[in-house]
Design a protein around this motif. Structure first.
Motif, mmCIF file in Angstrom:
data_model
loop_
_atom_site.group_PDB
_atom_site.id
_atom_site.type_symbol
_atom_site.label_atom_id
_atom_site.label_comp_id
_atom_site.label_asym_id
_atom_site.label_seq_id
_atom_site.Cartn_x
_atom_site.Cartn_y
_atom_site.Cartn_z
ATOM 1 N N GLY A 131 0.815 -1.226 0.000
ATOM 2 C CA GLY A 131 0.000 0.000 0.000
ATOM 3 C C GLY A 131 0.839 1.262 0.000
ATOM 4 N N TYR A 132 2.142 1.154 -0.355
ATOM 5 C CA TYR A 132 2.999 2.348 -0.330
ATOM 6 C C TYR A 132 2.770 3.252 -1.532
ATOM 7 C CZ TYR A 132 5.976 0.141 3.256
ATOM 8 O OH TYR A 132 6.455 -0.435 4.392
ATOM 9 N N VAL A 133 2.427 2.655 -2.676
ATOM 10 C CA VAL A 133 2.451 3.419 -3.933
ATOM 11 C C VAL A 133 1.152 4.205 -4.090
ATOM 12 C CG1 VAL A 133 2.947 3.248 -6.398
ATOM 13 C CG2 VAL A 133 3.790 1.494 -4.849
ATOM 14 N N VAL A 186 7.436 13.301 -9.138
ATOM 15 C CA VAL A 186 6.514 14.448 -9.062
ATOM 16 C C VAL A 186 6.121 14.765 -7.613
ATOM 17 C CG1 VAL A 186 4.320 15.372 -9.897
ATOM 18 C CG2 VAL A 186 5.647 13.821 -11.350
ATOM 19 N N ASP A 187 5.868 13.722 -6.830
ATOM 20 C CA ASP A 187 5.518 13.939 -5.413
ATOM 21 C C ASP A 187 6.666 14.669 -4.693
ATOM 22 O OD1 ASP A 187 3.980 13.172 -2.858
ATOM 23 O OD2 ASP A 187 5.937 12.246 -2.519
ATOM 24 N N ALA A 188 7.896 14.230 -4.947
ATOM 25 C CA ALA A 188 9.051 14.893 -4.313
ATOM 26 C C ALA A 188 9.164 16.334 -4.804
ATOM 27 C CB ALA A 188 10.330 14.116 -4.616
ATOM 28 N N ARG A 206 9.996 8.722 9.534
ATOM 29 C CA ARG A 206 9.005 8.138 8.640
ATOM 30 C C ARG A 206 8.317 9.243 7.831
ATOM 31 N NH1 ARG A 206 9.299 4.713 12.898
ATOM 32 N NH2 ARG A 206 9.498 2.509 12.317
ATOM 33 N N GLY A 207 8.484 9.149 6.525
ATOM 34 C CA GLY A 207 7.988 10.210 5.657
ATOM 35 C C GLY A 207 6.596 9.954 5.129
ATOM 36 N N ALA A 208 6.000 8.831 5.483
ATOM 37 C CA ALA A 208 4.666 8.500 4.982
ATOM 38 C C ALA A 208 4.045 7.501 5.945
ATOM 39 C CB ALA A 208 4.765 7.898 3.584
HETATM 40 N N1 HSE Z 1 3.707 8.752 -1.725
HETATM 41 C C1 HSE Z 1 4.335 9.532 -0.715
HETATM 42 C C2 HSE Z 1 5.662 8.880 -0.360
HETATM 43 C C3 HSE Z 1 3.427 9.620 0.492
HETATM 44 O O1 HSE Z 1 5.905 7.744 -0.745
HETATM 45 O O2 HSE Z 1 6.492 9.531 0.257
HETATM 46 C C4 HSE Z 1 3.882 10.630 1.505
HETATM 47 O O3 HSE Z 1 3.759 11.931 1.041
#
Ligand code: HSE
Ligand code: NAP
Length: 441
Positions: free
Chosen positions: A190-192, A203-205, A304-306
């Motif tokens: 469930g990370y992606v 793009v998220d970064a 933990r970033g997420a």
């Molecule tokens: N998809 C992001 C990540 C979620 O993997 O860091 C956290 O912003």
């Protein structure tokens, strides 16, 4: 001091972060009320699909598919926008401000695209717009940059801002596993993100880098001008070659400012990071941000970033700050934190650094000479070269590193390299991160 005894909270989005926030507010109700002198009560949450099973159970009359009814509810004091997406979230947030409600968000895409408008609207309505959870999940990077390190200017802020891509790279590097194999595991865990490009293509970064650049330099860096690359082209061979150079390949965001002309460079790309940097040793789903401040020197935050609990922890921290403002225990921080300097983006010629280049070439005489010529045409000097034969093909893998050059010259050299007759695949190019680089290098 406010007369309020209960602060009511409405949550837009009851997914991973929304449910985590509800759970933490409920589980920690006693300690929070002891700290604040008022009770925090999550009262309603909005979703798209009322029939979906939820981990955190709440009564059916607390759950609605009408998000606007929460924003318009006069009994609700604070809104948590934890639904994601841009347009609907933007409209609901602006409406909440207009209704006099404070808003907490984890939505980096919305802030990246409409930050100026959102902060101005909140300021005009005299309410708070808090966004600690939008960058690096549970790491309190926003507060550190805008409050704790306020005595500093920031020549360099860099780090790992996407946990999913860091998880994938770490497992590829440690186990020799393939990109596809680890990506499948990341999906099952469930990370992606639902839109995988956000994680895999940087793009998220980049959204998060825009927010950090704003906090560090008071400028909204135009994301369309930002060089953004993801992790799809990193192979196990590259990870091993990086190790041989005493580095690790990480997907990093790099924000540098040249104080002599106030030019700021912001980019997201895979880079070879020297092993003695904490960021190189920040593995798995962890994020890490290294901040170099003029007074403090270098400070590194990792964590933990997420994920549900770390991200909700930042949301609850923001709620508590807002409640302290409501109760009069703390003055509101200025929403638009801008330095008085006028910064502008650095040009590609100003952004300097060394590069790692991998080419798959025909194994015949003259190939290396052609490659060296394409680089020397742009006055790029080669630092190291190594060659290995490819199995099953009359081909060789050529790995080069360069001395310092600039992004513009390297882009021109790449155009030439791609067209060389003996180059069999699109060349792979990564930056070599220099923690001691000055200005935009
Ligand atoms: N998809 C992001 C990540 C979620 O993997 O860091 C956290 O912003
Ligand atoms: P999620 O699990 O997909 O949850 C989103 C929730 O919003 C769902 O409950 C969904 O309803 C609801 N929703 C979406 N559109 C809606 C609409 N138009 N009206 C009403 N409800 C709507 O997402 P998440 O992972 O919690 O992420 C939420 C936000 O936090 C995003 O901005 C994300 O980028 C950010 N964030 C997430 C993490 C993380 O680790 N997950 C970390 C940092 C920041 P349904 O459940 O019915 O579909």
């Amino acid at each position: 001091m406010s007369e309020k005894k209960v602060i009511r909270i409405g949550i837009l989005g009851f997914g991973t972060v929304g449910q985590g926030t509800w759970k933490q507010l409920t589980d920690n109700a006693n300690s929070l009320s002891r700290i604040l002198g008022v009770s925090l009560e999550p009262v309603r949450a909005a979703v798209r699909d009322l029939s979906k099973a939820r981990e955190v159970e709440i009564s059916t009359d607390q759950l609605t598919s009408d998000a606007q009814s929460i924003v318009d509810d006069p009994d609700i004091d604070v809104i948590c926008e934890l639904m994601g997406g841009v347009e609907v979230a933007r409209e609901l947030t602006l409406r909440a401000f207009a209704n006099g409600k404070h808003v907490v968000t984890a939505n980096k895409a919305l802030i990246c695209e409409h930050g100026q408008e959102m902060f101005e609207a909140a300021e005009k309505a005299n309410v708070r717009y808090a966004f600690e959870a939008s960058v690096a999940g549970g790491i309190p990077i926003i507060k550190v940059l805008r409050e704790c390190l306020v005595a500093n200017e920031f020549p360099l802020v860099y780090g790992i801002l996407n946990g999913t891509s860091n998880y994938i790279l770490t497992r590829m590097e440690q186990e020799g596993a393939s990109f596809e194999e680890v990506l499948n595991d990341a999906r099952s865990l469930g990370y992606v993100e639902a839109d995988e490009a956000l994680d895999l293509d940087g793009v998220d970064a980049a959204h998060k880098a825009v927010i950090l650049a704003y906090l560090a330099h008071g400028m909204w860096y135009p994301i369309e001008d930002m060089p953004i690359e993801g992790i799809r082209r990193i192979s196990n061979e590259d990870l091993q070659a990086a190790r041989d150079l005493n580095c690790k390949i990480k997907l990093i965001a790099v924000i540098r400012r040249n104080f002599s002309n106030n030019h700021v460079s912001v980019g997201v790309h895979p880079a070879l990071v020297p092993m003695d940097e904490i960021i190189a040793r920040t593995d798995g789903v962890y994020n890490g941000v290294s901040i170099t401040g003029t007074a403090v020197g270098t400070t590194v935050l990792t964590g933990r970033g997420a994920g549900q609990d770390p991200t909700a922890s930042s949301v609850v921290g923001d709620i508590v700050d807002i409640v302290k403002t409501i109760t009069g225990d703390a003055p509101p921080p200025k929403l638009l934190h801008v330095t008085p300097d006028q910064c502008s983006p650095a040009t590609a010629r100003e952004v300097k650094g060394s590069f790692y280049l991998r080419l798959t070439v025909d194994d015949r005489p003259g190939q290396l000479a052609q490659v060296a010529e394409a680089l020397s045409d742009q006055e790029i000097s080669i630092a190291t070269v190594s060659q290995t034969l490819k199995e099953c093909r009359n081909a060789a893998s050529l790995i080069l590193t360069t001395h310092k050059t600039n992004e513009h010259s390297m882009a021109l050299a790449m155009e030439k390299l791609e067209k060389l007759p003996g180059v069999l695949e699109a060349p792979v190019l990564f930056r070599m991160f220099d923690p001691n680089g000055k200005d935009n290098s």
